[in-house]
Design a protein around this motif. Structure first.
Motif, PDB file in Angstrom:
ATOM      1  N   LYS A  15       0.293  12.053  -8.157  1.00  0.00           N
ATOM      2  CA  LYS A  15      -0.020  12.430  -7.795  1.00  0.00           C
ATOM      3  C   LYS A  15      -1.130  12.430  -6.740  1.00  0.00           C
ATOM      4  CE  LYS A  15       3.898  15.156  -5.658  1.00  0.00           C
ATOM      5  NZ  LYS A  15       4.624  15.416  -4.112  1.00  0.00           N
ATOM      6  N   ILE A  16      -1.461  12.719  -7.655  1.00  0.00           N
ATOM      7  CA  ILE A  16      -3.450  13.206  -7.420  1.00  0.00           C
ATOM      8  C   ILE A  16      -4.141  11.600  -7.439  1.00  0.00           C
ATOM      9  CG2 ILE A  16      -5.850  13.699  -8.304  1.00  0.00           C
ATOM     10  CD1 ILE A  16      -4.326  16.252  -9.285  1.00  0.00           C
ATOM     11  N   ILE A  17      -4.081  10.731  -8.215  1.00  0.00           N
ATOM     12  CA  ILE A  17      -5.261   9.671  -7.702  1.00  0.00           C
ATOM     13  C   ILE A  17      -3.829   8.936  -6.858  1.00  0.00           C
ATOM     14  CG2 ILE A  17      -4.458   7.355  -8.865  1.00  0.00           C
ATOM     15  CD1 ILE A  17      -4.818   9.004 -11.788  1.00  0.00           C
ATOM     16  N   LEU A  18      -2.773   8.701  -6.658  1.00  0.00           N
ATOM     17  CA  LEU A  18      -2.447   8.156  -5.512  1.00  0.00           C
ATOM     18  C   LEU A  18      -2.737   8.629  -4.059  1.00  0.00           C
ATOM     19  CD1 LEU A  18      -0.051   6.055  -5.542  1.00  0.00           C
ATOM     20  CD2 LEU A  18       1.166   7.175  -4.655  1.00  0.00           C
ATOM     21  N   GLY A  19      -2.754   9.591  -4.256  1.00  0.00           N
ATOM     22  CA  GLY A  19      -2.979  11.105  -3.277  1.00  0.00           C
ATOM     23  C   GLY A  19      -4.831  10.508  -3.059  1.00  0.00           C
ATOM     24  N   MET A  20      -5.356  10.369  -3.993  1.00  0.00           N
ATOM     25  CA  MET A  20      -6.715  10.383  -3.384  1.00  0.00           C
ATOM     26  C   MET A  20      -7.321   9.158  -3.183  1.00  0.00           C
ATOM     27  SD  MET A  20      -9.261  11.893  -6.097  1.00  0.00           S
ATOM     28  CE  MET A  20     -10.571  12.472  -5.641  1.00  0.00           C
ATOM     29  N   MET A  21      -6.367   7.793  -3.194  1.00  0.00           N
ATOM     30  CA  MET A  21      -6.703   6.766  -2.908  1.00  0.00           C
ATOM     31  C   MET A  21      -6.393   6.076  -1.102  1.00  0.00           C
ATOM     32  SD  MET A  21      -6.565   4.224  -6.417  1.00  0.00           S
ATOM     33  CE  MET A  21      -4.862   4.631  -6.485  1.00  0.00           C
ATOM     34  N   ALA A  22      -4.913   6.493  -1.507  1.00  0.00           N
ATOM     35  CA  ALA A  22      -4.225   6.860   0.185  1.00  0.00           C
ATOM     36  C   ALA A  22      -5.890   7.413   1.416  1.00  0.00           C
ATOM     37  CB  ALA A  22      -3.007   7.287  -0.152  1.00  0.00           C
ATOM     38  N   ALA A  23      -6.067   8.401   0.997  1.00  0.00           N
ATOM     39  CA  ALA A  23      -6.667   8.691   1.442  1.00  0.00           C
ATOM     40  C   ALA A  23      -8.380   8.300   1.728  1.00  0.00           C
ATOM     41  CB  ALA A  23      -7.082  10.360   1.403  1.00  0.00           C
ATOM     42  N   TYR A  24      -8.510   7.183   0.742  1.00  0.00           N
ATOM     43  CA  TYR A  24     -10.071   7.095   0.484  1.00  0.00           C
ATOM     44  C   TYR A  24      -9.985   6.247   1.822  1.00  0.00           C
ATOM     45  CZ  TYR A  24     -13.372   4.566  -1.677  1.00  0.00           C
ATOM     46  OH  TYR A  24     -14.753   4.264  -1.765  1.00  0.00           O
ATOM     47  N   ALA A  25      -8.730   5.075   1.440  1.00  0.00           N
ATOM     48  CA  ALA A  25      -8.277   4.165   2.316  1.00  0.00           C
ATOM     49  C   ALA A  25      -8.965   4.106   3.766  1.00  0.00           C
ATOM     50  CB  ALA A  25      -6.979   3.018   2.139  1.00  0.00           C
ATOM     51  N   ILE A  26      -7.538   5.591   4.623  1.00  0.00           N
ATOM     52  CA  ILE A  26      -7.623   5.405   4.998  1.00  0.00           C
ATOM     53  C   ILE A  26      -8.765   6.625   5.838  1.00  0.00           C
ATOM     54  CG2 ILE A  26      -6.993   7.595   7.203  1.00  0.00           C
ATOM     55  CD1 ILE A  26      -4.069   7.297   5.013  1.00  0.00           C
ATOM     56  N   VAL A  27      -9.906   7.207   5.038  1.00  0.00           N
ATOM     57  CA  VAL A  27     -10.909   7.745   5.735  1.00  0.00           C
ATOM     58  C   VAL A  27     -12.013   6.833   5.642  1.00  0.00           C
ATOM     59  CG1 VAL A  27     -12.690   9.546   5.490  1.00  0.00           C
ATOM     60  CG2 VAL A  27     -10.254  10.086   5.311  1.00  0.00           C
ATOM     61  N   TYR A  28     -11.920   5.143   4.916  1.00  0.00           N
ATOM     62  CA  TYR A  28     -13.113   4.602   4.737  1.00  0.00           C
ATOM     63  C   TYR A  28     -13.089   3.504   5.148  1.00  0.00           C
ATOM     64  CZ  TYR A  28     -15.563   8.924   2.864  1.00  0.00           C
ATOM     65  OH  TYR A  28     -16.471  10.256   1.991  1.00  0.00           O
ATOM     66  N   PHE A  29     -12.425   3.074   5.311  1.00  0.00           N
ATOM     67  CA  PHE A  29     -11.819   1.702   5.405  1.00  0.00           C
ATOM     68  C   PHE A  29     -11.785   1.691   6.756  1.00  0.00           C
ATOM     69  CE2 PHE A  29     -11.892   2.697   0.395  1.00  0.00           C
ATOM     70  CZ  PHE A  29     -13.086   1.268   0.589  1.00  0.00           C
ATOM     71  N   ARG A  30     -12.092   0.595   7.623  1.00  0.00           N
ATOM     72  CA  ARG A  30     -11.418  -0.132   8.638  1.00  0.00           C
ATOM     73  C   ARG A  30     -10.158  -0.195   8.699  1.00  0.00           C
ATOM     74  NH1 ARG A  30     -17.068  -2.114  11.086  1.00  0.00           N
ATOM     75  NH2 ARG A  30     -17.689  -1.295   9.828  1.00  0.00           N
ATOM     76  N   LEU A  31      -9.248   0.102   8.151  1.00  0.00           N
ATOM     77  CA  LEU A  31      -7.740  -0.927   8.482  1.00  0.00           C
ATOM     78  C   LEU A  31      -7.617  -0.827  10.046  1.00  0.00           C
ATOM     79  CD1 LEU A  31      -6.474   0.809   5.684  1.00  0.00           C
ATOM     80  CD2 LEU A  31      -7.519  -0.653   5.227  1.00  0.00           C
ATOM     81  N   ARG A  32      -6.643  -2.097   9.929  1.00  0.00           N
ATOM     82  CA  ARG A  32      -6.088  -1.621  11.828  1.00  0.00           C
ATOM     83  C   ARG A  32      -5.149  -0.625  11.520  1.00  0.00           C
ATOM     84  NH1 ARG A  32      -3.916  -6.597  14.406  1.00  0.00           N
ATOM     85  NH2 ARG A  32      -5.385  -6.865  15.312  1.00  0.00           N
ATOM     86  N   PHE A  33      -4.127   0.077  11.318  1.00  0.00           N
ATOM     87  CA  PHE A  33      -3.455   0.766  11.911  1.00  0.00           C
ATOM     88  C   PHE A  33      -4.135   2.201  11.069  1.00  0.00           C
ATOM     89  CE2 PHE A  33      -1.741  -2.705  13.087  1.00  0.00           C
ATOM     90  CZ  PHE A  33      -1.791  -2.533  14.032  1.00  0.00           C
ATOM     91  N   ALA A  34      -5.235   2.294  10.122  1.00  0.00           N
ATOM     92  CA  ALA A  34      -5.048   3.274   9.761  1.00  0.00           C
ATOM     93  C   ALA A  34      -4.450   4.612  10.484  1.00  0.00           C
ATOM     94  CB  ALA A  34      -6.743   3.928   9.599  1.00  0.00           C
ATOM     95  N   THR A  35      -4.722   5.103  11.458  1.00  0.00           N
ATOM     96  CA  THR A  35      -4.631   6.386  11.658  1.00  0.00           C
ATOM     97  C   THR A  35      -2.964   5.989  12.227  1.00  0.00           C
ATOM     98  OG1 THR A  35      -5.975   6.272  13.622  1.00  0.00           O
ATOM     99  CG2 THR A  35      -4.815   8.556  14.234  1.00  0.00           C
ATOM    100  N   LEU A  36      -1.972   5.156  12.591  1.00  0.00           N
ATOM    101  CA  LEU A  36      -0.637   5.067  12.245  1.00  0.00           C
ATOM    102  C   LEU A  36      -0.039   5.630  10.776  1.00  0.00           C
ATOM    103  CD1 LEU A  36       2.103   3.887  14.351  1.00  0.00           C
ATOM    104  CD2 LEU A  36       1.486   2.054  13.073  1.00  0.00           C
ATOM    105  N   ALA A  37      -0.811   4.598   9.629  1.00  0.00           N
ATOM    106  CA  ALA A  37      -0.651   4.466   8.304  1.00  0.00           C
ATOM    107  C   ALA A  37      -0.737   6.022   7.997  1.00  0.00           C
ATOM    108  CB  ALA A  37      -1.110   3.713   7.783  1.00  0.00           C
ATOM    109  N   PHE A  38      -1.580   6.474   8.603  1.00  0.00           N
ATOM    110  CA  PHE A  38      -1.671   8.155   8.245  1.00  0.00           C
ATOM    111  C   PHE A  38      -0.945   8.627   8.355  1.00  0.00           C
ATOM    112  CE2 PHE A  38      -2.632  12.771   9.035  1.00  0.00           C
ATOM    113  CZ  PHE A  38      -3.522  13.298   7.395  1.00  0.00           C
TER     114      PHE A  38
END
Lengths: 290, 349
Positions: free
Chosen positions: A98-121
């Protein structure tokens, strides 16, 4: 009233009340444990006859040996030790995953300009409304068709996608100063290096906190292990205890003493984890400043 | 070592806000250039474009002989010192300084030698094994400098590095940074909103306002002949006095007096600018001000008063005794600056 020369600490009503409330709370939590401990020292027949009492019997050693080293099922593989082992694997795998997956997902959401980051979150966040119990049939179906029944992977992987961890890590990452990210970029740290060299060490207090919560959560899982593990050597403690107490064989009594002792043993690792990580947690909080 | 060349570099944010209007200038090799202006003037954006932390919307930016528009910050051969130091809180001072080298796969013994050398230069040798949280503000600032120095970059970038220090430390670090830059001879761009820092540290100053470069020049050029009323009032403490004047047949009318000046008559309204220390108290002078407040500053005094209905500040040496009330003074004509009242631009005489 005469003034006393010695300044005496006055007992204040609020202090007394605080202690009364805390004492009652502590007793409320501890007495059942002590009862279980007492019940695991007396012969099983006496439990049926007299119920809980103040009598301390001599069955503790016997029960301990039975609980830890004797198998209760047909295959002879589900001893207390093996169940403890399985529970540890589940608890640690669950928490770490959970920690590894949660950290990596949060990393992607916070630090990368993903197209639908907010939606994904928010999509991830709404899965909080869909706990395992709701999706247990499809989950079981998938695990079964992947051939992961009675494996540790099957036990752990379907549980580790975690909105809670993702959410907490997201909040934490958003509080990391932007300048730090920029300094690391200029220092030549790419996304992976930044994550491993900077973010992970900075998050260690968060990781410790998450680990406590998730380990206890995983340790206490009952429904999912019951569904996934049919082989006795895959049983976890929480479901194994249930089985010991359930078994009625002819005129034999259920092994209450053994079950009770195993229940007590099952409480110890989460307590140790909390105690151990708490000191670490405080240390991390006082040392780092951001 | 490198020159930096801006060619019509512009920054427009996605929401349409133009943070930096097309700017062209040239920074010489080894030069210390200070970007100064009020908050929101685009100076930080300019610096961040050099660093590569902000994309360049239009124009060409060259560092050395490379166009760096699309080059990653890590590959631009620059080092940056941040306002809040941006030290990695979990790393020792040694690792903080060496991190950039470690990422560039520099051999371990070379890193150790460079870190030791930088630490010696910055008086940090005794603190190498501490964490940033165990250091004072000034020491943290030095670590941030150390991190820049070990990299041996072609360009130093400073983003208001002294704004978190107390006044005394700031003066000291100002001198240290300047001395260090001199010694290393690395081209530097320094952003600040503090005009004292700009005046004292810069080889050349770039004054910005509202995304536009108002003036580029040496500190004395900027101080003595500001290009606009904005520069005149921004640079110098207290700022230049800006007084409205009207045209008369024989010159310019200020209060009741005529200044015998022959300016080309463009028909535009004019503003007269004079530095507070250029106003000379003189009992027989033609002008008089009503002094309201005397500010005692030790080395000198500032007199705040009114000339007609316009406020004026006068700077007098400490041995000149003054009282509140009427003060007569003279203005040497050759030190006066004139600006177009409408555009604020300097009018040449």
């Amino acid at each position: 009233m005469t003034a006393t020369l010695k300044p005496r600490k006055r007992l204040r009503l609020s202090t007394v009340m605080d202690h009364i409330v805390l004492t009652l709370g502590a007793l409320f939590m501890l007495v059942p444990m002590l009862m279980v401990l007492q019940l695991s020292t007396v012969p099983d027949a006496e439990i049926i006859q007299r119920g809980p009492s103040l009598h301390i019997g001599d069955q503790l050693d016997d029960n301990f040996v039975k609980a830890m080293f004797e198998a209760s099922g047909f295959s002879g593989k589900n001893t207390g030790v093996s169940m403890l082992m399985n529970s540890f694997i589940l608890g640690i795998g669950f928490a770490v995953g959970k920690i590894i997956l949660g950290m990596m997902a949060a990393y992607a959401i916070v630090y990368f300009r993903l197209r639908f980051a907010t939606l994904a979150f928010w999509a991830i966040f709404t899965t909080l409304l869909l706990p395992l119990e709701v999706r247990i049939l499809p989950s079981y179906e998938i695990v079964q068709s992947l051939g992961m029944l009675n494996t540790y992977q099957g036990l752990i992987i379907p549980l580790i996608a975690s909105a809670t961890a993702t959410f907490f890590f997201r909040q934490f990452f958003m509080s990391v100063p932007e300048e730090l990210v920029e300094a690391a970029r200029i220092d030549g740290a790419g996304p992976v290096k930044f994550f491993i060299d900077i973010l992970v060490p900075l998050s260690r207090t968060m990781i410790a906190a998450m680990f406590i919560i998730m380990f206890v959560y995983g340790w206490n899982q009952y429904l999912w292990p019951t569904m996934i593990t049919t082989e006795e050597d895959m049983y976890t403690l929480v479901r194994g205890i249930k089985q010991i107490i359930q078994v009625f064989e002819g005129t034999n009594l259920p092994e209450y003493g053994r079950g009770n002792l195993l229940a007590l043993i099952a409480v110890i690792p989460p307590v140790l984890i909390v105690v151990f990580f708490q000191s670490w947690f405080v240390k991390g909080l006082t040392e780092s400043d951001k | 070592m490198a020159v930096v060349h801006f060619d019509a570099v512009q920054k427009v944010y996605p929401n349409g806000f133009e943070a930096v209007k097309p700017a062209s200038f040239y920074i010489e090799d080894g030069e210390f250039v200070v970007l100064v202006g009020p908050s929101g003037c685009g100076k930080s954006t300019m610096l961040r474009m050099i660093a590569g932390l902000e994309e360049i919307s239009n124009g060409v930016l060259q560092i050395g002989d490379r166009v760096v528009n699309d080059i990653d910050p890590a590959d631009r051969d620059i080092a940056m010192v941040f306002q809040n130091y941006a030290l990695y809180p979990h790393m020792s001072v040694r690792n903080n300084i060496g991190y950039g080298l470690k990422n560039r796969a520099v051999p371990r013994d070379v890193i150790a030698a460079k870190v030791d050398e930088a630490a010696k230069m910055l008086n940090l040798s005794d603190y190498l094994d501490r964490k940033p949280s165990q250091l004072s503000g000034g020491q943290r600032q030095r670590v941030a400098m150390g991190r820049a120095i070990v990299r041996d970059p072609a360009l130093f970038l400073f983003d208001e590095p002294l704004s978190n220090l107390d006044a005394k430390l700031r003066n000291q670090m100002r001198i240290e940074i300047k001395a260090l830059q001199r010694r290393l001879g690395v081209t530097s761009v320094y952003v600040t909103h503090d005009q004292v820092e700009a005046m004292t540290m810069a080889d050349r100053i770039i004054v910005m306002n509202g995304g536009v470069i108002e003036q580029i020049g040496t500190p004395s050029e900027i101080y003595q002949s500001p290009a606009s009323t904005f520069v005149a009032s921004f640079m110098g403490a207290p700022p230049m006095n800006l007084l409205e004047v009207t045209r008369a047949d024989t010159g310019l009318r200020l209060a009741d007096q005529i200044l015998p000046l022959d300016l080309p008559d463009t028909g535009a309204e004019l503003i007269l600018g004079i530095r507070p220390e250029d106003i000379i108290p003189d009992p027989n002078g033609p002008f008089s001000i009503m002094v309201d407040i005397v500010e005692e500053l030790g080395a000198h005094r500032l007199l705040h008063g009114r000339l007609g209905d316009q406020s004026v500040t006068v700077h007098v040496p400490k041995d000149y005794t003054v009282a509140e009330g009427v003060l007569r003074f003279a203005m040497p004509i050759e030190v006066l600056s004139f600006f177009d009242a409408a555009s604020g631009q300097r009018v040449s005489r």
